[in-house]
Design a protein around this motif. Structure first.
Motif, PDB file in Angstrom:
ATOM      1  N   CYS A 334       0.816  -1.216   0.000  1.00 21.08           N
ATOM      2  CA  CYS A 334       0.000   0.000   0.000  1.00 21.08           C
ATOM      3  C   CYS A 334       0.849   1.264   0.000  1.00 21.08           C
ATOM      4  CB  CYS A 334      -0.930   0.015   1.217  1.00 21.08           C
ATOM      5  SG  CYS A 334      -0.069   0.307   2.777  1.00 21.08           S
ATOM      6  N   ASP A 336       2.562   2.968  -2.098  1.00 20.90           N
ATOM      7  CA  ASP A 336       2.471   4.009  -3.129  1.00 20.90           C
ATOM      8  C   ASP A 336       1.290   4.942  -2.861  1.00 20.90           C
ATOM      9  OD1 ASP A 336       0.586   2.002  -3.840  1.00 20.90           O
ATOM     10  OD2 ASP A 336       0.512   2.807  -5.874  1.00 20.90           O
ATOM     11  N   GLY A 337       0.347   4.523  -2.006  1.00 17.21           N
ATOM     12  CA  GLY A 337      -0.728   5.423  -1.616  1.00 17.21           C
ATOM     13  C   GLY A 337      -0.255   6.566  -0.742  1.00 17.21           C
ATOM     14  N   SER A 731      -3.900   4.068  -3.290  1.00 21.90           N
ATOM     15  CA  SER A 731      -2.821   3.256  -3.857  1.00 21.90           C
ATOM     16  C   SER A 731      -3.205   2.704  -5.217  1.00 21.90           C
ATOM     17  CB  SER A 731      -2.475   2.107  -2.900  1.00 21.90           C
ATOM     18  OG  SER A 731      -1.650   1.166  -3.529  1.00 21.90           O
TER      19      SER A 731
END
Length: 744
Positions: A334, A336-337, A731
Motif C-alpha cells: 500500500c 504508493d498510496g 494506492s
C-alpha cells in the motif's frame, strides 16, 4: 594400502622414541578393543590448544531445554558439546552451537524438503556427508562442519546450482540481498566446468504483485511449501522431471492469497521479486526504519525502506508474538498510496465552492472564529481509523475544554462496550491462539479483517487439528471449517445447549470464541455480547488460567480510542452538530450532517470526507510521525518517522494544540512527552511500549442485559480487502489488486 599400514606399524616405536611431539600429535590406530575405544582415545589425546572457544547461538537464539533431563541429548559440533532437546535436527544443533550452516530449501517455519543439499556436513561414522536439515540429531553424534569433505561437497552442490543459473546479477532486483550470491562467495569454487547451453524457463504470471523470472529458479520449493502450508492456497506446484522440472501454477491462474507477497522474502534467489518495486532501487541505497503497520488492528512489525522523501518498499520484521515474519499484501504494497492524493497545504472553501490554499494562521483563525459562534453542545469531534493515541487524546481534551463531550472514533458503533478492556480486546493474545483446540467465529471473517490472525488460526488447525466453527454470511476460509448459520439465532441455540456443536465445545480443553468488531455497529450488540458471555460460562471458555473470549478489532485506532474514552454515539452527535471536526475520519456517514454545519477536515489524503469540508488542515501520515498505537490484543507500539512530511503538513496533535491556542482554550502540553504524560493519567497501559497489558477485572462484574437479540443476520464488514482506508484507496497497486484478485 597394506604396505603403508605395515610401514606405519613398524615405525610406531621409532617415532615415539625419536620425536615425542610427533607422537603426541598422532592418534595411532590399534587393533585391540580397549585401545580403540573412544574413552581410551580421549585419555591419550590431549586437549587441542588451538580449538576455538564455544560460540553464541546463531542470531542470538535461546534454546529452552525440557525440565525432564531424559528429553534432552548431547551432541558434539566441531568438538564442542551442545545440549539440545530431542527432535532437533543436525542443522538446528549446529545453530545452537553458533555455526551457521548454508541452506537454500530449509526454512524454520516450513516443512523439511531436503532437496538443495547445500547444508551437507560430515558426521562421524557416516560413509558420506549428510543433509543436516533432514537428519535428526542423535545422542553423542559428532558433527564436523568445516572439514575438507564438507567443503568439497558444498562446492560441488554450488557448481550444480550455478550450472543453469543465468548471469543476471547486474539487472536482478535480488542483487545485494541474494542468498545465492552470498553463499557462492562463501562456499563456492572459483571456477565452473559446465560448457553446455544453459536451460531457460518461461516466466509465469502470478498477478500484479509478484514478478517471476523462472530461469533463475533453483527448485528449492520454498514458495510451494509456503503457499500450501501457511497461505493455504494450492496455487503453486512442481511440474516436470529432470532438466524440464519447473515451478508453476498448473493451469495458468493467478496467485490469489492475501499473503502472496511473502514468497518474495523467502525466495533465496531472484526468481520471485516484487513487481511494483522492479528496477526502482538497490537495497544498499535504502534507509530502513523499523516501525509498525496501521492498515489493520494487528499492528504487524514492518521495516519501511525509503530513499530521500519517498517510501520505496515495506518488508516484514520478526515479532513472534504478533506477525512472526509474515505480513499481508495490503501491508506490503500500500506504500504508493502515501504519495498519491496527499493534502499539502491548508485550504478554505470559497463562496464559489472551490478550495483555496491559505496559510496556517488564516486557516486556524477561520476555524476559531466559527468555533466561537456555535454552542458548546453543538461541537463534535470524530477520530479516524488511522489516528494515533496522542492525537485522540488532544482531540478529546480540546473538545472537552470548549464545553462538549461528543468525541468518538469511527468504527466503534453507537454504544461501544468500553467499560471493561476485556470486552474489546483479544484476551487470548495472538500467539495464544496456537494453544486453542476449538474456535467459534461469530460475525467475523479473519481472512480479510486481520490476515495475520487468520494465519495463526490456520497454523493451529494444521498443527493440532483444531476445529473451527463459523456463524456469519458465507465466506471463503483457507482451512476446514463448519458453517453453523448466518445469524444470532444460532448463537442463542448454542447458549441454550440445543445446538449439535455444543458437544464439541464441551469436550474442548482450550475453546476460543472470536467476535468481530462489526458487532459494535449493531443495535443489539449488548445482547449479543451477553449471549457470548453465557456461552463462555457454559463451556468453560473462561478459567483462571485461560480467557478464551476475544474481540477482533478492525482498525488501528479502535483499541486506543476505547481506552481513552472516545465513546460518544455517532448518530446523535453528528445529527446535532453545527461544528464537526473530522480528524482523518473518512468512513463515517455524513448523510445526517446539517446543511449549515461547519466541517473541518484534518487528514493526510483527499479522500471521501474532503468533499463536505469547509476547511482542510493537512496532517502527516503514519510513516512521517511518531505515534502510539494499540493493537487488537492490547499491545502498545510506536510508529517511527521514516520520511519527512509532505508540503506544509503537521502532526495531528500539534495542529489541535495550535488551534486550541488560537481559539482561546489552550491545551497544557507543548511536546510529545508531555502529551504521553497526559495519556498515562487516562490510560497507563498506552505508555508501556511493546508490552501487552492483560485485563485484570473479570467480565462477570457486568450487570445483566435486558436487551433481546435481533434476528437480523450478520453482515460482511470488509467488502474489499485491498481498499479499507484513505491510504489503500489512494494506492494504484491496491486498485490493480482489487480489479484482478478480489472475489467477484
Amino acid at each position: 594400502m597394506a604396505f603403508i599400514a605395515r610401514a606405519l606399524r613398524h615405525s610406531n616405536p621409532y617415532l615415539r622414541s625419536r620425536s615425542p611431539a610427533i607422537a603426541a600429535s598422532c592418534r595411532w590406530i590399534s587393533p585391540t578393543a580397549t585401545a580403540g575405544s573412544p574413552e581410551a582415545g580421549a585419555a591419550v589425546a590431549p586437549a587441542d590448544p588451538e580449538m576455538p572457544p564455544p560460540r553464541e547461538p546463531v542470531g542470538g537464539a535461546r534454546v529452552e531445554l525440557p525440565s525432564n533431563p531424559e528429553e534432552a541429548l548431547e551432541v558434539f559440533v566441531d568438538g564442542h558439546a551442545v545440549r539440545i532437546p530431542k527432535g532437533f535436527t543436525v542443522l538446528q544443533a549446529c545453530e545452537v552451537a553458533g555455526v551457521d550452516i548454508p541452506r537454500f530449501c530449509y526454512h524454520s517455519r516450513l516443512s523439511i524438503a531436503g532437496n538443495c543439499r547445500m547444508c551437507l556436513v560430515e558426521v562421524e561414522k557416516s560413509p558420506k556427508p549428510v543433509a543436516s536439515c533432514a537428519m535428526p540429531a542423535l545422542p553423542g553424534m559428532k558433527i564436523k562442519t568445516n572439514t575438507p569433505v564438507a567443503k568439497k561437497a558444498r562446492e560441488g552442490v554450488m557448481e550444480f546450482l550455478l550450472m543453469n543459473h543465468p548471469l543476471d546479477c547486474p539487472i536482478c532486483d535480488q542483487g545485494g540481498e541474494c542468498d545465492l550470491q552470498d553463499q557462492s562467495m562463501a562456499f563456492g569454487a572459483d571456477r565452473g566446468r559446465f560448457t553446455e547451453m544453459k536451460r531457460s524457463v518461461v516466466d509465469k504470471n502470478l498477478g500484479p504483485l509478484v514478478k517471476t523470472v523462472m530461469t533463475r529458479c533453483i527448485q528449492c520449493t520454498r514458495c510451494v511449501r509456503f503457499s500450501t502450508e501457511v497461505a493455504g492456497v494450492q496455487d503453486l506446484g512442481m511440474l516436470g522431471r529432470g532438466s524440464g522440472e519447473e515451478i508453476g501454477t498448473y493451469v495458468g491462474k493467478l496467485m490469489t492469497s492475501e499473503l502472496s507477497g511473502n514468497v518474495i522474502d523467502i525466495c533465496p534467489v531472484g526468481a520471485l521479486t516484487s513487481k511494483p518495486f522492479a528496477f526502482k532501487a538497490r537495497n544498499w541505497e535504502l534507509k530502513g526504519t523499523e516501525t509498525i503497520d496501521v492498515t489493520d488492528a494487528v499492528g504487524s512489525n514492518i521495516r519501511v525502506d525509503s530513499r530521500g522523501p519517498e517510501v520505496m518498499r515495506i518488508v516484514p520484521r520478526l515479532n513472534e508474538d504478533i506477525n512472526e515474519e509474515w505480513i499481508s499484501d495490503k501491508t506490503r504494497f500500500c506504500y504508493d498510496g502515501l504519495k498519491r492524493q496527499r493534502l499539502n497545504d491548508p485550504m478554505i472553501r470559497g463562496p464559489d465552492g472551490r478550495f483555496k490554499a491559505v496559510t496556517w494562521r488564516d486557516a486556524l483563525a477561520v476555524v476559531a472564529e466559527v468555533l466561537h459562534q456555535v454552542k458548546p453542545e453543538e461541537i463534535t469531534g470524530v477520530a479516524g481509523k488511522l489516528s494515533d493515541a496522542e492525537s485522540m487524546m488532544a482531540l478529546k481534551d480540546f473538545v472537552n475544554k470548549v464545553g462538549s463531550d461528543k468525541v468518538l472514533c469511527e468504527g466503534n458503533g453507537p454504544n461501544p462496550p468500553a467499560d471493561l478492556r476485556s470486552n474489546y480486546l483479544m484476551n487470548t493474545s495472538i500467539a495464544g491462539l496456537e494453544k486453542a483446540d476449538v474456535f467459534l467465529l461469530v460475525g467475523t471473517q479473519p481472512r480479510v479483517e486481520a490476515a495475520m490472525v487468520n494465519a495463526r488460526i490456520r497454523k493451529s488447525v494444521r498443527a493440532t487439528q483444531a476445529k473451527v466453527a463459523y456463524i456469519g454470511p458465507p465466506t471463503d476460509f483457507n482451512y476446514d471449517h463448519e458453517h453453523l448459520g448466518t445469524g444470532p439465532q444460532t448463537l442463542v441455540e448454542i447458549a441454550e445447549g440445543r445446538h449439535p456443536f455444543c458437544s464439541t465445545l464441551q469436550s474442548a480443553k482450550n475453546p476460543v470464541i472470536i467476535a468481530g468488531a462489526g458487532l459494535f455497529e449493531r443495535e443489539d450488540q449488548e445482547a449479543l455480547f451477553s449471549t457470548i458471555q453465557t456461552v463462555a460460562k457454559k463451556f468453560n471458555v473462561i478459567r483462571p488460567d485461560w480467557n478464551g473470549i476475544n474481540v477482533l478489532l478492525l482498525h488501528a485506532a479502535q483499541a486506543a480510542a476505547l481506552d481513552l474514552g472516545l465513546v460518544a454515539n455517532p448518530t446523535e452527535s453528528i445529527k446535532s452538530a453545527k461544528f464537526l471536526y473530522l480528524m482523518g475520519a473518512d468512513d463515517i456517514s455524513l448523510d445526517k450532517v446539517p446543511d449549515d454545519a461547519f466541517v473541518v477536515y484534518q487528514g493526510h489524503h483527499g479522500d471521501k470526507a474532503v468533499y463536505r469540508a469547509n476547511v482542510i488542515l493537512p496532517s502527516s501520515a503514519f510513516s512521517e510521525k511518531e505515534g502510539t498505537y494499540e493493537n487488537t490484543e492490547g499491545c502498545t507500539q510506536w510508529t517511527i518517522p521514516a520520511v519527512p512530511t509532505v508540503g506544509d503538513a503537521r502532526d495531528d496533535w500539534k495542529i489541535i494544540r495550535a488551534l486550541s491556542e488560537v481559539a482561546g482554550a489552550q491545551l497544557p502540553y507543548d511536546s510529545l512527552s508531555v502529551v504521553r504524560d497526559r495519556i498515562s493519567m487516562v490510560a497507563p497501559n498506552l505508555v508501556h511500549v511493546d508490552e501487552r497489558e492483560p485485563c485484570t477485572i473479570s467480565s462477570e462484574v457486568k450487570p445483566p442485559v435486558k436487551q433481546q437479540v435481533s434476528s437480523t443476520p450478520f453482515k460482511t464488514v470488509v467488502e474489499n480487502f485491498y481498499m479499507t482506508d484513505a491510504i489503500t484507496r489512494a494506492s494504484k497497486i491496491m486498485a490493480q489488486c482489487s480489479a484482478t484478485l478480489s472475489k467477484k
